[in-house]
Scaffold this active site. Structure first.
Site, mmCIF file in Angstrom:
data_model
loop_
_atom_site.group_PDB
_atom_site.id
_atom_site.type_symbol
_atom_site.label_atom_id
_atom_site.label_comp_id
_atom_site.label_asym_id
_atom_site.label_seq_id
_atom_site.Cartn_x
_atom_site.Cartn_y
_atom_site.Cartn_z
ATOM 1 C CG HIS A 136 4.968 -6.901 2.037
ATOM 2 N ND1 HIS A 136 3.790 -6.225 2.240
ATOM 3 C CD2 HIS A 136 5.490 -6.405 0.890
ATOM 4 C CE1 HIS A 136 3.611 -5.346 1.268
ATOM 5 N NE2 HIS A 136 4.624 -5.435 0.431
ATOM 6 C CG ASP B 10 3.792 4.330 3.406
ATOM 7 O OD1 ASP B 10 4.463 4.643 2.398
ATOM 8 O OD2 ASP B 10 2.947 3.422 3.387
ATOM 9 N NE ARG C 42 5.610 6.556 -3.814
ATOM 10 C CZ ARG C 42 5.700 5.290 -3.375
ATOM 11 N NH1 ARG C 42 5.406 4.992 -2.120
ATOM 12 N NH2 ARG C 42 6.084 4.331 -4.174
ATOM 13 C CB SER D 119 6.321 2.813 0.701
ATOM 14 O OG SER D 119 4.994 2.424 0.841
ATOM 15 C CE LYS E 215 3.138 0.235 3.647
ATOM 16 N NZ LYS E 215 2.491 0.632 2.419
HETATM 17 N N1 URA Z 1 3.308 -1.154 -1.749
HETATM 18 C C1 URA Z 1 3.558 -0.269 -0.770
HETATM 19 O O1 URA Z 1 3.199 -0.494 0.382
HETATM 20 N N2 URA Z 1 4.187 0.864 -1.082
HETATM 21 C C2 URA Z 1 4.602 1.149 -2.325
HETATM 22 O O2 URA Z 1 5.188 2.193 -2.541
HETATM 23 C C3 URA Z 1 4.331 0.234 -3.345
HETATM 24 C C4 URA Z 1 3.691 -0.926 -3.017
#
Ligand code: URA
Length: 422
Positions: A81, A160, A167, A182, A186
């Site tokens: 990621h 999320d 957000r 967040s 995931k």
């Molecule tokens: N990427 C995400 O998946 N979540 C965040 O809060 C910021 C960047």
């Protein structure tokens, strides 16, 4: 115990620590629609202002994982990621490379928002390629090809998805506990056996300073470890765009160059470094540089694209309009600011301002010269690609002051700054 949203907000507003029970309740009630957006906005702002302890952040992550399904795979898996950067197409060569080395990659990826591009937007410039797959299709492709890059399934961390959208419109994105929970909710729900994080640092990244990036990377690794996830984070430079291509189709073309044994040195180096970490965490002894050179990673790429309806041999979309920025003098390019180039590409149509906006497949910026390289007066420095010529003025404004030519070459930043292991 019975909770109310007002009590939970008040606890955090007053600098208190939320109990596990409060966190579980508020995340679950918000996902169900029993806590209203305006209440969750107030709570997100209270968290933004007062922070969360590690224990709260870890529980918040668990509650978001529990809001949906936790996936599992029929073969050993590893994933990566990136926190997002300019010209960051690394997932495109990385997923097939790691798969070609023997470990499957289930990469549930995102779309771009703002000046950092999204992997799915880039791949969608390939004619026919489809981002949405069912869990059954992902499993089948993992077994047959070994690599999948696709949109998250609907059931993956729905809390999320809802909270991130909120957000985004309430100025509560830039907060380490909220970003870390967040991302990790995931990634943990995605169920890969190991995870390598590329935390970007510099003007083109979320985290502009090394200390902020280090805090985020440490939080991500600590949450992963607390949830039994094998995880490593690399802090990598994002003060300069990665590679020469920034946009959608242009980045796919550059990724294909790398998979065919060419491409820019920084893209190759980061792809191989991340692959090395991923394979090591997954316990697979393999030499990703040799596999990249052998062409096997390109073969896996072609099968991965074809499995999702894309034609790996198809010509990529070309822009209707190209504007060339020429070097104003002889010398060396000593600075090329990632944020300036990212905003230019975004304004040319490569990115979106709102979630529902379309992107232009052919839009972007090609950097003919990278920092450290020599230029002569009048030679092409940057090429601006767009289908909407009116966008060029805004892109040029973003690039004003974003590059510098000096008599002597300036020393650049190291690409890989630090590694944080779980
Ligand atoms: N990427 C995400 O998946 N979540 C965040 O809060 C910021 C960047």
């Amino acid at each position: 115990m019975n909770h109310t949203a007002v009590d939970v907000i008040r606890t955090k507003r007053d600098g208190g620590v939320l109990t596990d029970d409060q966190i579980d309740w508020v995340i679950s009630a918000y996902t169900r629609g029993d806590v209203a957006d305006e209440q969750m906005s107030a709570l997100a702002m209270a968290v933004f202002l007062n922070g969360m302890t590690f224990a709260e952040t870890s529980r918040w992550t668990q509650a978001m994982i529990d809001s949906g399904e936790r996936l599992s795979w029929p073969v050993p898996t590893v994933d990566n990621h990136s926190t997002g950067g300019v010209g960051d197409k690394i997932t495109l060569p990385l997923a097939p490379l790691v798969a070609a080395c023997g470990v499957a990659v289930p990469q549930l990826s995102g779309r771009g928002l703002g000046h950092t591009g999204g992997t799915l937007d880039k791949l969608e410039s390939i004619p026919g390629w489809r981002a949405s797959l069912t869990s059954a299709e992902i499993r089948a492709q993992l077994e047959s090809v070994g690599a999948v890059v696709c949109a998250p399934t609907d059931g993956l961390a729905p809390a999320d998805r809802k909270l991130y959208a909120l957000r985004d419109v309430t100025a509560t994105v830039e907060c380490v506990p909220l970003i870390a929970s967040s991302i990790m909710s995931k990634k943990i729900a995605e169920g890969a056996g190991a995870l390598v994080l590329d935390v970007k640092v510099g003007s083109g990244a979320f985290m502009k300073s090394l200390s902020d990036a280090r805090s985020l990377a440490s939080a991500l690794v600590a949450i992963g470890t607390a949830h039994g996830q094998k995880v490593t984070a690399l802090l990598t430079d994002m003060s300069v765009p990665l590679g020469r291509a920034v946009g959608n189709a242009v980045e796919v073309a550059e990724a294909v160059e790398v998979l065919k044994g060419g491409g820019p040195a920084d893209v190759i180096a980061l792809t191989v470094a991340l692959a090395t970490e991923m394979l090591s965490l997954a316990g697979m002894p393999a030499d990703p540089a040799a596999v990249l050179a052998s062409g096997e990673a390109y073969e896996t790429w072609a099968r991965m694209i074809a499995a999702q309806g894309g034609d790996p041999a198809a010509e990529l979309p070309r822009p209707r309009h190209v504007h060339v920025v020429e070097a104003p003098r002889d010398g060396f390019l000593s600075r090329l600011d990632a944020l300036g180039v990212g905003v230019a590409a975004w304004r040319l149509g490569a990115g979106r301002a709102r979630k529902e906006d379309p992107v232009q497949a052919a839009a972007g910026v090609v950097c003919h010269v990278k920092p450290g390289e020599a230029v002569v007066t009048g030679a092409p420095l940057l090429e601006l690609h767009t289908d909407t010529p009116d966008a060029v003025a805004g892109a040029l404004a973003a690039l004003a002051g974003a590059y510098e030519i000096t008599d002597e070459p300036a020393a650049g930043n190291p690409l890989i700054i630090e590694t944080i292991r779980g």
